[in-house]
Motif scaffolding. Structure first.
Motif, short mmCIF file in Angstrom:
data_model
loop_
_atom_site.label_atom_id
_atom_site.label_comp_id
_atom_site.label_asym_id
_atom_site.label_seq_id
_atom_site.Cartn_x
_atom_site.Cartn_y
_atom_site.Cartn_z
N ARG A 68 0.82 -1.21 0.00
CA ARG A 68 0.00 0.00 0.00
C ARG A 68 0.86 1.26 0.00
N LEU A 69 2.10 1.15 0.43
CA LEU A 69 2.99 2.31 0.38
C LEU A 69 3.27 2.71 -1.07
N ILE A 70 3.43 1.73 -1.94
CA ILE A 70 3.64 2.02 -3.36
C ILE A 70 2.38 2.63 -3.96
N GLU A 71 1.24 2.07 -3.58
CA GLU A 71 -0.03 2.59 -4.09
C GLU A 71 -0.23 4.03 -3.61
N ALA A 72 0.14 4.32 -2.37
CA ALA A 72 -0.01 5.68 -1.85
C ALA A 72 0.89 6.65 -2.59
N ALA A 73 2.11 6.24 -2.90
CA ALA A 73 3.03 7.11 -3.64
C ALA A 73 2.50 7.38 -5.05
N GLN A 74 1.95 6.36 -5.69
CA GLN A 74 1.42 6.55 -7.04
C GLN A 74 0.14 7.38 -7.03
N SER A 75 -0.65 7.25 -5.96
CA SER A 75 -1.87 8.06 -5.87
C SER A 75 -1.56 9.54 -5.67
N LEU A 76 -0.35 9.84 -5.16
CA LEU A 76 0.07 11.22 -4.96
C LEU A 76 0.76 11.80 -6.19
N GLY A 77 0.77 11.02 -7.27
CA GLY A 77 1.31 11.54 -8.53
C GLY A 77 2.62 10.95 -8.96
N ALA A 78 3.23 10.09 -8.16
CA ALA A 78 4.50 9.49 -8.54
C ALA A 78 4.28 8.39 -9.58
N SER A 79 5.20 8.28 -10.51
CA SER A 79 5.11 7.23 -11.51
C SER A 79 5.52 5.90 -10.89
N ALA A 80 5.29 4.83 -11.64
CA ALA A 80 5.64 3.50 -11.12
C ALA A 80 7.14 3.40 -10.87
N LEU A 81 7.94 3.94 -11.79
CA LEU A 81 9.39 3.87 -11.64
C LEU A 81 9.87 4.69 -10.45
N SER A 82 9.40 5.93 -10.36
CA SER A 82 9.85 6.80 -9.26
C SER A 82 9.37 6.30 -7.91
N SER A 83 8.20 5.68 -7.85
CA SER A 83 7.71 5.15 -6.57
C SER A 83 8.56 3.98 -6.10
N HIS A 84 9.03 3.19 -7.04
CA HIS A 84 9.90 2.08 -6.66
C HIS A 84 11.28 2.59 -6.23
N ILE A 85 11.77 3.62 -6.90
CA ILE A 85 13.09 4.17 -6.56
C ILE A 85 13.06 4.87 -5.22
N THR A 86 11.99 5.59 -4.94
CA THR A 86 11.93 6.39 -3.71
C THR A 86 11.31 5.67 -2.53
#
Length: 282
Positions: free
Chosen positions: A180-198
């Protein structure tokens, strides 16, 4: 007090076995590394005088080259192994089908039981001078006996062990990560790649460092892979230790090399653990 005494009694057999089979042999090797070696004998003479010459000898350029090429090739294999293993581990951990996860992990564990000689000779038959890829190498003007190519084949051999082990280590780290942390990052506008990196990679830092350290340890201690694939031109520290003990019978020199290798490995593990801790704090 009785509970603590019971725990101590339960630990005594394990401590005794540990001291007898690990600590005592290491202490004997340490003592042998400080002894004077007389050519023509097997090992040092009983009661031989102490010396630091066996360690001073390791400062010669020839020995430094052995250590440098061993740790450099093991480092390259470890980095590549972690880079390849991370996405594979992520895909397995995030697979919804439980049977597919079990089948994937079983296949990876099965790879680790494959004989080392089978792996090495499979690589030799594939990438060797008479291998199935020899026409391709001839067309690309690649010398299969060149040092750089031999280094490449050795790294490929080390990856046979490093990648499955890294996958298993990283699988546990990724599985414990809340998706859900990845989903939360993507829901805030982060791309799939940047969410995985950050998000994904920083939270799996300890697992990444653990996979790297284990892969590095396996690479540094490799024996069969450089012995056969190195073709006598690229040898690791373990091959040098074998030569000192078995062929030259210079036990003090082999013991000194073993102690230095163990000290460097412990220093590497300590440094990587401290580095992983510092990354987690930041």
């Amino acid at each position: 007090m009785s509970a603590a005494r019971s725990k101590v009694l339960l630990l005594l057999p394990a401590v005794a076995v540990f001291a007898l089979l690990l600590v005592a042999p290491i202490l004997m090797v340490l003592d042998e590394s400080f002894r004077v070696f007389e050519p023509g004998r097997i090992g040092s003479v009983q009661g031989a005088s102490l010396t630091l010459a066996n360690y001073a000898e390791l400062l010669l350029p020839a020995y430094v080259q052995y250590f440098a090429q061993t740790y450099f090739l093991a480092f390259c294999a470890s980095v590549v192994a972690v880079f390849i293993a991370f996405p594979i581990s992520y895909c397995i951990a995030r697979t919804e089908s439980l049977s597919a996860r079990k089948a994937s992990l079983s296949a990876i564990v099965g790879l680790m039981f494959l004989s080392a000689l089978v792996r090495v000779y499979a690589l030799e038959l594939t990438f060797g001078s008479a291998g199935v890829l020899s026409p391709v190498m001839s067309f690309m003007n690649i010398n299969p006996n060149g040092r750089q190519y031999i280094n490449f084949v050795i790294v490929a051999g080390l990856l046979h062990y490093a990648i499955p082990m890294s996958i298993l280590i990283l699988f546990g780290a990724i599985q414990n990560l809340n998706p859900r942390l990845i989903e939360a990052a993507q829901s805030l506008g982060a791309s799939a790649l940047s969410s995985h990196i950050t998000v994904t990679i920083p939270l799996c830092t300890r697992g990444i460092f653990s996979a790297f350290v284990v892969s590095m340890t396996l690479g540094v201690s490799a024996f069969i892979i450089p012995w056969i694939l190195g073709r006598g031109r690229v040898l690791f520290i373990s091959n040098l230790i074998y030569t000192r003990f078995s062929e030259v019978a210079d036990y003090p020199s082999g013991a000194a090399i073993s102690i230095v290798m163990m000290a460097l490995s412990l220093l590497m593990i300590f440094s990587m653990s401290r580095l992983a801790t510092s990354f987690e704090r930041t």
